[in-house]
Write a protein that holds these residues in place. Sequence first.
Motif, PDB file in Angstrom:
ATOM      1  N   ARG A  45       0.823  -1.192   0.000  1.00 38.55           N
ATOM      2  CA  ARG A  45       0.000   0.000   0.000  1.00 38.55           C
ATOM      3  C   ARG A  45       0.863   1.250   0.000  1.00 38.55           C
ATOM      4  O   ARG A  45       1.843   1.338   0.742  1.00 38.55           O
ATOM      5  CB  ARG A  45      -0.907   0.034   1.232  1.00 38.55           C
ATOM      6  CG  ARG A  45      -1.908  -1.104   1.298  1.00 38.55           C
ATOM      7  CD  ARG A  45      -2.722  -0.999   2.573  1.00 38.55           C
ATOM      8  NE  ARG A  45      -3.650  -2.121   2.707  1.00 38.55           N
ATOM      9  CZ  ARG A  45      -4.359  -2.352   3.795  1.00 38.55           C
ATOM     10  NH1 ARG A  45      -4.236  -1.549   4.845  1.00 38.55           N
ATOM     11  NH2 ARG A  45      -5.177  -3.378   3.840  1.00 38.55           N
ATOM     12  N   SER A 118     -13.405  -3.035  -8.001  1.00 41.88           N
ATOM     13  CA  SER A 118     -12.826  -1.837  -7.397  1.00 41.88           C
ATOM     14  C   SER A 118     -13.829  -1.182  -6.457  1.00 41.88           C
ATOM     15  O   SER A 118     -14.915  -0.791  -6.879  1.00 41.88           O
ATOM     16  CB  SER A 118     -12.413  -0.839  -8.484  1.00 41.88           C
ATOM     17  OG  SER A 118     -12.063   0.408  -7.912  1.00 41.88           O
ATOM     18  N   LYS A 120     -13.202   1.621  -4.986  1.00 42.50           N
ATOM     19  CA  LYS A 120     -13.123   3.054  -5.273  1.00 42.50           C
ATOM     20  C   LYS A 120     -14.110   3.445  -6.360  1.00 42.50           C
ATOM     21  O   LYS A 120     -14.912   4.372  -6.177  1.00 42.50           O
ATOM     22  CB  LYS A 120     -11.701   3.426  -5.698  1.00 42.50           C
ATOM     23  CG  LYS A 120     -11.564   4.874  -6.158  1.00 42.50           C
ATOM     24  CD  LYS A 120     -10.131   5.231  -6.518  1.00 42.50           C
ATOM     25  CE  LYS A 120     -10.012   6.691  -6.964  1.00 42.50           C
ATOM     26  NZ  LYS A 120      -8.603   7.080  -7.223  1.00 42.50           N
ATOM     27  N   TYR A 121     -14.071   2.744  -7.475  1.00 39.35           N
ATOM     28  CA  TYR A 121     -14.911   3.144  -8.603  1.00 39.35           C
ATOM     29  C   TYR A 121     -16.373   2.726  -8.411  1.00 39.35           C
ATOM     30  O   TYR A 121     -17.271   3.352  -8.976  1.00 39.35           O
ATOM     31  CB  TYR A 121     -14.333   2.586  -9.900  1.00 39.35           C
ATOM     32  CG  TYR A 121     -13.000   3.232 -10.223  1.00 39.35           C
ATOM     33  CD1 TYR A 121     -12.945   4.573 -10.590  1.00 39.35           C
ATOM     34  CD2 TYR A 121     -11.806   2.534 -10.098  1.00 39.35           C
ATOM     35  CE1 TYR A 121     -11.728   5.187 -10.859  1.00 39.35           C
ATOM     36  CE2 TYR A 121     -10.588   3.140 -10.363  1.00 39.35           C
ATOM     37  CZ  TYR A 121     -10.552   4.477 -10.732  1.00 39.35           C
ATOM     38  OH  TYR A 121      -9.344   5.087 -10.980  1.00 39.35           O
ATOM     39  N   SER A 171      -8.414   0.813   4.100  1.00 36.48           N
ATOM     40  CA  SER A 171      -7.558   1.992   4.212  1.00 36.48           C
ATOM     41  C   SER A 171      -7.000   2.199   5.609  1.00 36.48           C
ATOM     42  O   SER A 171      -5.950   2.810   5.772  1.00 36.48           O
ATOM     43  CB  SER A 171      -8.340   3.247   3.791  1.00 36.48           C
ATOM     44  OG  SER A 171      -8.799   3.127   2.460  1.00 36.48           O
ATOM     45  N   PHE A 230     -12.313  10.556  -5.711  1.00 35.32           N
ATOM     46  CA  PHE A 230     -11.168  10.559  -6.628  1.00 35.32           C
ATOM     47  C   PHE A 230      -9.891  10.992  -5.913  1.00 35.32           C
ATOM     48  O   PHE A 230      -8.808  10.453  -6.152  1.00 35.32           O
ATOM     49  CB  PHE A 230     -11.449  11.499  -7.799  1.00 35.32           C
ATOM     50  CG  PHE A 230     -12.192  10.860  -8.931  1.00 35.32           C
ATOM     51  CD1 PHE A 230     -11.601   9.851  -9.684  1.00 35.32           C
ATOM     52  CD2 PHE A 230     -13.484  11.253  -9.247  1.00 35.32           C
ATOM     53  CE1 PHE A 230     -12.286   9.245 -10.727  1.00 35.32           C
ATOM     54  CE2 PHE A 230     -14.174  10.652 -10.287  1.00 35.32           C
ATOM     55  CZ  PHE A 230     -13.576   9.650 -11.034  1.00 35.32           C
ATOM     56  N   ASP A 234      -7.550   5.231  -2.453  1.00 37.49           N
ATOM     57  CA  ASP A 234      -6.474   4.597  -3.226  1.00 37.49           C
ATOM     58  C   ASP A 234      -7.065   3.772  -4.364  1.00 37.49           C
ATOM     59  O   ASP A 234      -8.115   3.125  -4.207  1.00 37.49           O
ATOM     60  CB  ASP A 234      -5.642   3.687  -2.321  1.00 37.49           C
ATOM     61  CG  ASP A 234      -4.861   4.488  -1.295  1.00 37.49           C
ATOM     62  OD1 ASP A 234      -4.573   5.669  -1.563  1.00 37.49           O
ATOM     63  OD2 ASP A 234      -4.567   3.932  -0.217  1.00 37.49           O
ATOM     64  N   ASP A 235      -6.368   3.765  -5.497  1.00 44.90           N
ATOM     65  CA  ASP A 235      -6.812   2.998  -6.661  1.00 44.90           C
ATOM     66  C   ASP A 235      -6.618   1.513  -6.370  1.00 44.90           C
ATOM     67  O   ASP A 235      -5.495   1.065  -6.147  1.00 44.90           O
ATOM     68  CB  ASP A 235      -6.015   3.415  -7.893  1.00 44.90           C
ATOM     69  CG  ASP A 235      -6.574   2.812  -9.179  1.00 44.90           C
ATOM     70  OD1 ASP A 235      -7.505   1.992  -9.077  1.00 44.90           O
ATOM     71  OD2 ASP A 235      -6.088   3.167 -10.258  1.00 44.90           O
ATOM     72  N   ASP A 236      -7.689   0.754  -6.362  1.00 50.95           N
ATOM     73  CA  ASP A 236      -7.616  -0.675  -6.044  1.00 50.95           C
ATOM     74  C   ASP A 236      -8.119  -1.537  -7.191  1.00 50.95           C
ATOM     75  O   ASP A 236      -8.457  -2.702  -7.001  1.00 50.95           O
ATOM     76  CB  ASP A 236      -8.411  -0.983  -4.774  1.00 50.95           C
ATOM     77  CG  ASP A 236      -9.895  -0.620  -4.925  1.00 50.95           C
ATOM     78  OD1 ASP A 236     -10.229   0.132  -5.859  1.00 50.95           O
ATOM     79  OD2 ASP A 236     -10.707  -1.078  -4.104  1.00 50.95           O
ATOM     80  N   PHE A 237      -8.161  -0.985  -8.391  1.00 50.34           N
ATOM     81  CA  PHE A 237      -8.708  -1.738  -9.523  1.00 50.34           C
ATOM     82  C   PHE A 237      -7.888  -2.983  -9.823  1.00 50.34           C
ATOM     83  O   PHE A 237      -8.423  -3.989 -10.264  1.00 50.34           O
ATOM     84  CB  PHE A 237      -8.768  -0.854 -10.776  1.00 50.34           C
ATOM     85  CG  PHE A 237      -9.431  -1.515 -11.944  1.00 50.34           C
ATOM     86  CD1 PHE A 237     -10.818  -1.628 -11.998  1.00 50.34           C
ATOM     87  CD2 PHE A 237      -8.692  -2.048 -12.990  1.00 50.34           C
ATOM     88  CE1 PHE A 237     -11.442  -2.253 -13.066  1.00 50.34           C
ATOM     89  CE2 PHE A 237      -9.309  -2.670 -14.062  1.00 50.34           C
ATOM     90  CZ  PHE A 237     -10.691  -2.769 -14.098  1.00 50.34           C
ATOM     91  N   SER A 238      -6.597  -2.931  -9.561  1.00 52.82           N
ATOM     92  CA  SER A 238      -5.729  -4.054  -9.899  1.00 52.82           C
ATOM     93  C   SER A 238      -5.665  -5.107  -8.809  1.00 52.82           C
ATOM     94  O   SER A 238      -4.926  -6.073  -8.922  1.00 52.82           O
ATOM     95  CB  SER A 238      -4.303  -3.543 -10.164  1.00 52.82           C
ATOM     96  OG  SER A 238      -3.780  -2.918  -9.000  1.00 52.82           O
TER      97      SER A 238
END
Length: 570
Positions: A45, A118, A120-121, A171, A230, A234-238
């Motif tokens: 992270r 994700s 986030k999204y 988080s 946004f 944190d970007d968690d798409f992956s």
Amino acid sequence: MSSTIPAAAESRRPSLSVTTKAPDDSTASTSEKGDSIIAEVKSTRPPRSFAKDVILICTVTLAMILNTANNTAVGIALPTIGRELNIVEYKLQWIINAYSLSSGCLLLFLGRIADLYSRKYTFIGGCAVLGILGLGCGFAQDEITLDVLRGLQGIGAAACIPAALGILARSFPPSPLRSIAFATFAAGAPVGGAIGFAIGGILTQFTEKTWRSTFWFFTGLSVICCIGGFISIDDDFSEGLVDRRVDWLGTFLVTAGLTFIIFVLSDGSVAPNGWKTGYIIALLIVGVVLLALFVWWEHYLERLHERGEASLDKWWTPLPLMSVTVWTRAQGKLAVVLLITFFEWCGFNIWIFWAQLYYQDYLGLSPILTMVRMLPMCVTGVLCNLVVALVVGRLPVVYLIVIGTLFTGVANLLFAVIDPAAPYWAFGFPAAIVSVFGADFVFATGTLFVAKVCLPHEQSVGGALFQTLTQVGTAFGVAISTIVFNTTIAKSSLQYGVVVNKSGTNAPRPAQLVAYKDAMWSGCGFAFAGAMLALIFLRSVGIVGHRKDQDARSDTTIRDEEATTVPSSH
């Protein structure tokens, strides 16, 4: 406390799941395994600044405020909406129910989507739906359009709320800040209730566009949520699993089943022949059967993965939408917490529903005066979550849950013995003060417990399951208390030689009072049942929050003496 190791998906093998068993006498080795896995997750992270954490907490809390205010603000504006759009009174409630129906029935599906792809999204998308559809509601010109838009708007809440819980769990590692974050998020519900009442009343009464201004105001807040998401999440798409297939059959079964059951609970009392109406009975049976099939199907998929018989080549063997064994986390104590949540929301919403009707229909108060009498509960709600943030790391959870559920029961009890001739300060004010203790204590500590015992890949699903129980509990409690009210008012009216009509408006006032009191007794029973469950089953749970002087290892490791299934990562 015995619970589940929050192990991360660490395996790089192509298998879909890995099952590990902790030996009966190897608590230390299990602890070390949990510590090493958690350390690996933390190392991946990126570091977060304090400012970013604050923005994140404010953003998800604002989403919770929006979710609650979208109902309370619309509720206070219903009479005005009815006059302007020529909607008959008994159909007005569907402007509220359409939102609750979609938001309650899609929680598990969208929570799973957040975990698979994700958070986030999913959160940002949910907030965007709340705003866009809210904007559309402000331009609606007829009843059907408004009902449809409200139903679609509820999808946004079903997406952003479970995703928010998963985001908080991911988080904020076990620490005092995590306790503060969850308590602040929980405080969004009473704050949203207060903002909804106040903003809805003010904008409806003093602006040219009346109730439409309310929807447009909340659209602006939705935009702020999207921007905050946004910036701070944190970007968690992956971070999805190797198997990202969606359990579409499970999704259909649980969504359809919950839709039928919540619809029946909401519409049963106003159906043409009440609960004896043919379609009410049919839909209830179909809904229960679909939920039973959902549980069987999820168990079947889970067993396939445990035996290693699932494969990416078999399109019909995705990971289950909801692991059935999630109910066994912490040796079944998670199931107890969820059941307590159901009982608490039954009792809490019975009090809210009938207290408002008592003030307006029995005492004849205006909506504004009723709002003023309900406002103390919103202030108390904020204070309750402040208390949780301060003591949840030092006080065993059983005390908070028992105190909270007992207080909700006392609120119902005060109205069950209320004297209409007494001043507001004798019954109404203390009931408003104590009513919210249960909902806020159970929500804050319950979501903390869910985050603590659920595995990393099921955090949003765990949050969705918690939220689903609150929605079903709300509908179930109001339905049961409505049956009690209608039965009592019919029997009591006969003593005065009056046969009541369907709406009960011709019932003698003494009969009405008895019916209100009996409805409140049912709420009292639900709340006290939750307290009894906590006393019997949660005494060994201990502390679920975290304080600064706690040992780091004990904070980050949750031991489980049972088998733990750890999904592999991509």
